[in-house]
Design a protein around this motif. Structure first.
Motif, short mmCIF file in Angstrom:
data_model
loop_
_atom_site.label_atom_id
_atom_site.label_comp_id
_atom_site.label_asym_id
_atom_site.label_seq_id
_atom_site.Cartn_x
_atom_site.Cartn_y
_atom_site.Cartn_z
N ASP A 45 0.82 -1.21 0.00
CA ASP A 45 0.00 0.00 0.00
C ASP A 45 0.86 1.27 0.00
O ASP A 45 1.76 1.42 0.83
CB ASP A 45 -0.88 0.05 1.24
N GLY A 74 -2.96 -2.49 -4.24
CA GLY A 74 -4.08 -1.59 -3.98
C GLY A 74 -3.80 -0.49 -2.98
O GLY A 74 -2.89 -0.59 -2.16
N GLY A 110 -7.91 -0.94 -4.43
CA GLY A 110 -7.99 -0.95 -2.98
C GLY A 110 -9.17 -0.11 -2.51
O GLY A 110 -9.78 0.61 -3.30
N HIS A 231 -6.64 -6.78 -2.80
CA HIS A 231 -6.27 -5.80 -1.78
C HIS A 231 -6.51 -6.34 -0.38
O HIS A 231 -5.58 -6.46 0.41
CB HIS A 231 -7.04 -4.49 -1.97
N HIS A 260 -3.58 -4.00 2.56
CA HIS A 260 -4.61 -3.47 3.43
C HIS A 260 -4.17 -3.25 4.87
O HIS A 260 -4.49 -2.22 5.46
CB HIS A 260 -5.85 -4.37 3.41
#
Length: 329
Positions: A45, A74, A110, A231, A260
């Motif tokens: 991320d 994502g 995401g 994600h 995530h």
């Protein structure tokens, strides 16, 4: 209908029955041929509550390392915009940074990228497809959308996210303090049952997605390894749809990548491997080694797949080491 983007051995598949568009959620093209041993990178991320410049540092490093392609799990933008122009402004910046590397770069949706109707509309306008697949040599890659259908947050929560994000951007050295403050604000007044439910992963995978991936898997039975990018880590969710996907994969060697949670985790069991990526720029959720900014380096050598972790916080430019006066004892 599955549309093949090109007819070579290395090819990309999109769901032409759901959307007809020339827009693509990736940059560049797969190499026409791959060596027997090749490497690709997986980035975690970039957002939310990113530290400016970290993801860009990762891109610069990958330009030098020159993997065959890059996967991203994502949350490329902070997102959660109700104003489409604000969303476009964020995408304009990061898309330009990625495209400038010249590396094939495959994006995954995401929750930050897809968290409001305006974000959904801008994704479709700029990138078209929300899920897709590609084949690279004897490996198959599936890219899921775990926000299908997406669930819009209450305005109060979005406003809280925005306020906390602004604090982190302005003062990244105190990110952990702002993250703690954010968590305390969203949890105050919640019952123990509500607090427990916050730890559960909620994902969405539509019937159309599952039908698409089922067909792709059926048409590519001969691959040696299947990689799945998403994600939210589906293996942490109570999801019948995810269970159905794994049932489709049960006779294969496969690896799943997710993000995530901004913390690196690795689990291997029989024919499957689960890797929850750490962060590549996003706010830290902890202070351990797994919470560092990092990139995953994956090497494929016929039947063997190996994984190495590159910690960006330990990568520096050689110019940071000027000459020093050394004394001989």
């Amino acid at each position: 209908m599955i549309t093949q983007v090109n007819s070579k051995r290395n090819e990309v598949f999109v769901d032409g029955s759901r959307i007809e568009t020339s827009k693509r959620p990736w940059f560049g093209q797969l190499p026409e041929a791959l060596p027997a041993q090749y490497s690709f990178a997986v980035m975690g991320d970039r957002c939310g509550m990113m530290t400016p410049g970290v993801f860009e540092q990762g891109l610069e490093l990958l330009k030098d390392l020159n993997p065959e392609f890059v996967l991203f799990v994502g949350d490329l933008v902070e997102g959660y915009w109700k104003d489409a122009d604000k969303a476009r402004e964020e995408w304009d910046y990061i898309d330009a940074q990625i495209e400038a590397t010249g590396l094939p770069f495959f994006q995954t949706i995401g929750n930050h990228d897809f968290g409001t109707q305006a974000m959904v509309d801008v994704w479709r306008e700029r990138k078209g497809h929300e899920y897709y697949a590609f084949r690279a040599g004897d490996q198959l890659f599936l890219t899921l959308n775990t926000e299908d259908p997406f669930e819009e947050m209450p305005d109060e929560m979005i406003e809280l996210i925005k306020r906390s994000t602004e604090k982190v951007h302005a003062d990244p050295e105190h990110t952990m303090e702002y993250m703690k403050e954010f968590y305390e604000e969203i949890t105050k007044g919640l019952t123990p049952e509500q607090l427990q439910s916050m730890g559960k992963v909620g994902i969405g995978i539509s019937a159309e997605q599952l039908a698409f991936f089922e067909k792709v898997l059926e048409d590519n039975k001969d691959v040696k390894h299947t990689f799945v990018s998403m994600h939210k880590p589906g293996w942490k969710a109570d999801s019948a749809e995810f269970a159905r996907l794994e049932a489709m994969l049960q006779d294969r060697e496969y690896t799943m990548f997710a993000g995530h949670f901004h913390t690196l985790e690795y689990t291997a069991d029989a024919n499957r491997t689960y890797i929850q990526l750490g962060r590549t720029g996003a706010g830290a959720h902890g202070i351990g080694r797994a919470d560092d900014n990092l990139i995953l380096w994956v090497t494929v050598n016929e039947d063997r797949v190996s994984y190495r972790v590159i910690h960006l916080d330990g990568v520096t430019d050689v110019m940071a080491y000027p000459p020093q006066l050394h004394h001989q004892d």
